[in-house]
Design a protein around this motif. Structure first.
Motif, PDB file in Angstrom:
ATOM      1  N   SER A 192    -106.689 -27.482   4.580  1.00 13.11           N
ATOM      2  CA  SER A 192    -105.908 -26.930   3.470  1.00 13.11           C
ATOM      3  C   SER A 192    -105.068 -25.723   3.850  1.00 13.11           C
ATOM      4  N   CYS A 193    -105.373 -25.107   5.000  1.00 15.87           N
ATOM      5  CA  CYS A 193    -104.724 -23.821   5.287  1.00 15.87           C
ATOM      6  C   CYS A 193    -104.695 -23.547   6.788  1.00 15.87           C
ATOM      7  N   LYS A 194    -104.286 -24.537   7.573  1.00 14.57           N
ATOM      8  CA  LYS A 194    -104.393 -24.428   9.026  1.00 14.57           C
ATOM      9  C   LYS A 194    -103.608 -23.248   9.586  1.00 14.57           C
ATOM     10  N   ASP A 195    -102.454 -22.954   9.016  1.00 21.68           N
ATOM     11  CA  ASP A 195    -101.605 -21.883   9.544  1.00 21.68           C
ATOM     12  C   ASP A 195    -101.901 -20.521   8.927  1.00 21.68           C
ATOM     13  N   CYS A 196    -102.996 -20.434   8.204  1.00 26.19           N
ATOM     14  CA  CYS A 196    -103.350 -19.163   7.564  1.00 26.19           C
ATOM     15  C   CYS A 196    -103.867 -18.161   8.597  1.00 26.19           C
ATOM     16  N   LEU A 197    -103.680 -16.898   8.304  1.00 28.91           N
ATOM     17  CA  LEU A 197    -104.259 -15.824   9.102  1.00 28.91           C
ATOM     18  C   LEU A 197    -105.636 -15.496   8.535  1.00 28.91           C
ATOM     19  N   MET A 198    -106.644 -15.413   9.404  1.00 28.25           N
ATOM     20  CA  MET A 198    -107.992 -15.065   8.954  1.00 28.25           C
ATOM     21  C   MET A 198    -108.274 -13.600   9.262  1.00 28.25           C
ATOM     22  N   ILE A 199    -108.752 -12.876   8.265  1.00 32.97           N
ATOM     23  CA  ILE A 199    -109.120 -11.470   8.430  1.00 32.97           C
ATOM     24  C   ILE A 199    -110.604 -11.326   8.104  1.00 32.97           C
ATOM     25  N   ALA A 200    -111.394 -10.963   9.111  1.00 29.87           N
ATOM     26  CA  ALA A 200    -112.826 -10.726   8.914  1.00 29.87           C
ATOM     27  C   ALA A 200    -113.033  -9.239   8.658  1.00 29.87           C
ATOM     28  N   SER A 201    -113.390  -8.918   7.429  1.00 32.83           N
ATOM     29  CA  SER A 201    -113.645  -7.536   7.021  1.00 32.83           C
ATOM     30  C   SER A 201    -115.130  -7.249   7.246  1.00 32.83           C
ATOM     31  N   GLN A 226     -92.756 -13.018  24.407  1.00 30.76           N
ATOM     32  CA  GLN A 226     -92.788 -12.332  23.125  1.00 30.76           C
ATOM     33  C   GLN A 226     -92.927 -13.323  21.975  1.00 30.76           C
ATOM     34  N   ASN A 227     -92.202 -14.453  22.083  1.00 32.43           N
ATOM     35  CA  ASN A 227     -92.333 -15.464  21.034  1.00 32.43           C
ATOM     36  C   ASN A 227     -93.758 -15.986  20.958  1.00 32.43           C
ATOM     37  N   LYS A 228     -94.365 -16.133  22.127  1.00 34.70           N
ATOM     38  CA  LYS A 228     -95.741 -16.617  22.162  1.00 34.70           C
ATOM     39  C   LYS A 228     -96.667 -15.618  21.477  1.00 34.70           C
ATOM     40  N   LEU A 229     -96.445 -14.333  21.747  1.00 35.61           N
ATOM     41  CA  LEU A 229     -97.258 -13.312  21.106  1.00 35.61           C
ATOM     42  C   LEU A 229     -97.063 -13.320  19.597  1.00 35.61           C
ATOM     43  N   VAL A 230     -95.836 -13.548  19.186  1.00 34.19           N
ATOM     44  CA  VAL A 230     -95.529 -13.499  17.759  1.00 34.19           C
ATOM     45  C   VAL A 230     -96.330 -14.531  16.977  1.00 34.19           C
ATOM     46  N   ILE A 231     -96.622 -15.664  17.576  1.00 38.06           N
ATOM     47  CA  ILE A 231     -97.281 -16.730  16.824  1.00 38.06           C
ATOM     48  C   ILE A 231     -98.732 -16.964  17.256  1.00 38.06           C
ATOM     49  N   SER A 232     -99.248 -16.119  18.165  1.00 38.16           N
ATOM     50  CA  SER A 232    -100.504 -16.489  18.814  1.00 38.16           C
ATOM     51  C   SER A 232    -101.760 -15.949  18.145  1.00 38.16           C
ATOM     52  N   ILE A 233    -101.661 -14.967  17.276  1.00 38.73           N
ATOM     53  CA  ILE A 233    -102.864 -14.355  16.706  1.00 38.73           C
ATOM     54  C   ILE A 233    -103.343 -15.180  15.514  1.00 38.73           C
ATOM     55  N   SER A 234    -104.578 -15.688  15.613  1.00 43.55           N
ATOM     56  CA  SER A 234    -105.117 -16.527  14.532  1.00 43.55           C
ATOM     57  C   SER A 234    -105.990 -15.745  13.573  1.00 43.55           C
ATOM     58  N   GLY A 235    -106.581 -14.657  14.049  1.00 39.12           N
ATOM     59  CA  GLY A 235    -107.488 -13.917  13.186  1.00 39.12           C
ATOM     60  C   GLY A 235    -107.817 -12.559  13.756  1.00 39.12           C
TER      61      GLY A 235
END
Length: 568
Positions: A163-172, A27-36
């Motif tokens: 500049s933003c390695k830990d950012c979440l990317m959202i492709a709209s 579960q912890n892995k899932l919590v941090i695993s989604i990059s985009g």
């Protein structure tokens, strides 16, 4: 309690603790695993989008910053990649821009700061409410794209990592546009495969979506975060939602990249075949060199999004001045080199020269035609005589490839049996599917001849998987022989033969081969004032009902429309 019972109890407790630890770790892995994520901005599915955001937001650590990427729908502003450092006032609050990260990108001259371009950009503002509802404390880096090269995207992505390695990317991104539902589904199948394989190059070149650059950047981001498993949560189609598969559709993909293994899509190769295209005589007289105008009601997206996009090019390209001769007895079809621009605009990647007009400009015209097509990334195959049958188009799919052979049988002394050893050799590879596009039959006849039938059977006996013919300039009937479909004639796609309804109608045949089966469908088209467009309604049903008679036991009524599915 005896020793054995104690041992069993201790072992059970140990196992439960161990399993619990694995579960928590998982579960912890899932919590941090989604990059985009990929999400549509089409508000037809706004409620579904809100539900999707809520689901994935509960599975990730709250991001400090979100990179929101979108098409530049209106080609606003100057830069190919634009941003804005403005803050966003919403009904329920405010989203603050990440001004430091934005300034970093602007200073490196990777993006331009153009706030005015964002005023009407629904690819951005349709997503802001979902972002604020689920990530109220996140700052924002908005980016909108025109056409951008892979090199430019690489530079941008590397700077975003700095500049933003830990950012979440959202492709709209919305997927297929304006197509009948069954064709849109075929296109989406191709695009989703590219997402699963993280095929950045192919997404940029061939995915029929409203922003290839946005999805390409998303795949780069996923690879650099080691989140290479694309999880497809939902795929919808407006034609299916409205129960009107004939309507112009918009399709929607909801998914994310997480840690895990690459998803291996099914082995397949897709195709779309169109009929005879002629750019001389009445077509040249009407459009001169502006041939794109002939497709103003057809659009650029029809042939975009399949592995093989094939037409019969009924003539030769020449560098000589084109004579403006519209007389019906002018049967010397020579084309301006500017047709290459139109074929590329249509995303045609394969063209048959196996016809009785490809030699109209002599040997020099044949050389010029093949050279210009090849330089534009369009595979020419076949030729006016059987000496060119060895010029075969090879199209690579995912684990399955397509070999397309052309042969002109309208000239005398052409021996159809010459293809037998060629087919047999190709079929030694079990991953190859062989399609043949013959130029044959009688002009303007809706029923195929016995000679066509005997030839088709010979080729199928040799191993051909499907035959799609040209030359009669009308739609002919079809046949199923030993599990292989024969579409005897597609009719015209672009021609100036306005003397009958039949010569102004044609067929597109789309589909795909997989390891175990062949699925295909027909899409009738008509030419009005030399401008092709889809036929809808009752006339479409009439044409397809007639076409599908030999396949009646294999017709599947899918939500997107009828398809023929044959197990191989």
């Amino acid at each position: 309690m005896n020793f054995t019972k104690k041992l069993i109890l201790l072992t059970s407790v140990f196992c439960l603790v161990a399993l619990g630890g694995i579960f928590v770790f998982h579960q912890n892995k899932l919590v941090i695993s989604i990059s985009g994520i990929a999400v549509p901005h089409h508000d037809l599915v706004a409620a579904k989008r809100a539900q999707f955001f809520s689901e994935f937001a509960s599975r990730i650590k709250q991001p400090k910053t979100i990179i929101l990427i979108s098409p530049n729908h209106y080609s606003a502003g100057q830069g190919d990649i634009q941003t804005t450092d403005q803050d966003w006032d919403l009904d329920k609050g405010k989203i603050i821009s990440n001004k430091d990260a934005i300034s970093f990108l602007v200073e490196k001259k990777l993006v331009t700061n153009e706030p005015a371009s964002f005023t009407d950009e629904h690819g951005i503002y349709n997503i802001l409410g979902d972002i604020h509802n689920n990530f109220p404390n996140a700052t924002l880096i908005p980016l909108i794209f025109k056409e951008v090269s892979e090199e430019e995207l690489n530079k941008l992505e590397q700077s975003l990592l700095q500049s933003c390695k830990d950012c979440l990317m959202i492709a709209s991104v919305d997927f297929s546009h304006y197509q009948p539902a069954v064709l849109a589904d075929l296109h989406d199948d191709y695009s989703i495969r590219d997402l699963q394989l993280l095929d950045t190059k192919d997404i940029l070149a061939n995915a029929e979506v409203d922003s290839g650059p946005a999805l390409a950047l998303l795949t780069m981001w996923a690879k650099d975060h080691n989140t290479i498993q694309f999880t497809l949560k939902s795929h919808t189609n407006s034609g299916i939602i409205f129960q009107n598969p004939d309507a112009e559709t918009t399709t929607h993909v909801f998914g994310w990249y997480e840690r895990g293994n690459i998803v291996e899509p099914e082995k397949s190769v897709s195709f779309l075949f169109g009929g005879d295209m002629m750019f001389d005589r009445g077509i040249y007289h009407t459009f001169n060199d502006n041939f794109n105008q002939a497709f103003s009601k057809f659009g650029e997206r029809v042939f975009w999004g399949t592995a093989a996009s094939v037409i019969n090019l009924e003539g030769a390209i020449t560098t000589k001045k084109i004579e403006d001769n519209i007389q019906p007895d002018n049967l010397d079809f020579e084309f301006s080199p500017k047709i290459i621009k139109t074929l590329s605009f249509l995303h045609i990647n394969t063209a048959s020269l196996a016809n009785n007009h490809s030699d109209n400009a002599g040997s020099e015209g044949i050389t010029i035609t093949r050279s210009l097509l090849g330089a534009a990334g369009i595979q020419p195959f076949g030729g006016a005589t059987q000496s060119s049958v060895f010029r075969i188009a090879h199209i690579t799919g995912n684990g399955i490839s397509l070999a397309v052979i052309g042969m002109n049988l309208t000239y005398p002394n052409q021996d159809a049996n010459i293809l037998i050893p060629i087919i047999a050799e190709l079929k030694k590879d079990p991953t190859v599917r062989v399609m043949i596009m013959p130029h044959w039959g009688e002009e303007y006849e809706k029923k195929h001849t016995l000679a066509q039938e005997n030839t088709a059977h010979t080729w199928i006996d040799a191993g051909a998987d499907m035959i799609i013919g040209s030359h009669p300039h009308v739609i002919e009937d079809a046949e199923l022989y030993k599990g292989a479909p024969i579409i005897y004639s597609l009719g015209n796609l672009l021609f100036d033969q306005t003397f009958s309804r039949a010569t102004q109608e044609g067929l597109l045949i789309g589909g795909k081969f997989t390891t175990d089966d062949l699925t295909f469908f027909g899409l009738p088209v008509q030419s009005i004032k030399y401008q092709p467009q889809f036929i809808r309604g009752e006339r479409k049903k009439e044409i397809l009902n007639s076409l599908y008679i030999p396949f009646k036991n294999y017709v599947v009524d899918s939500p997107a429309g009828e398809v023929v599915k044959i197990n191989k």
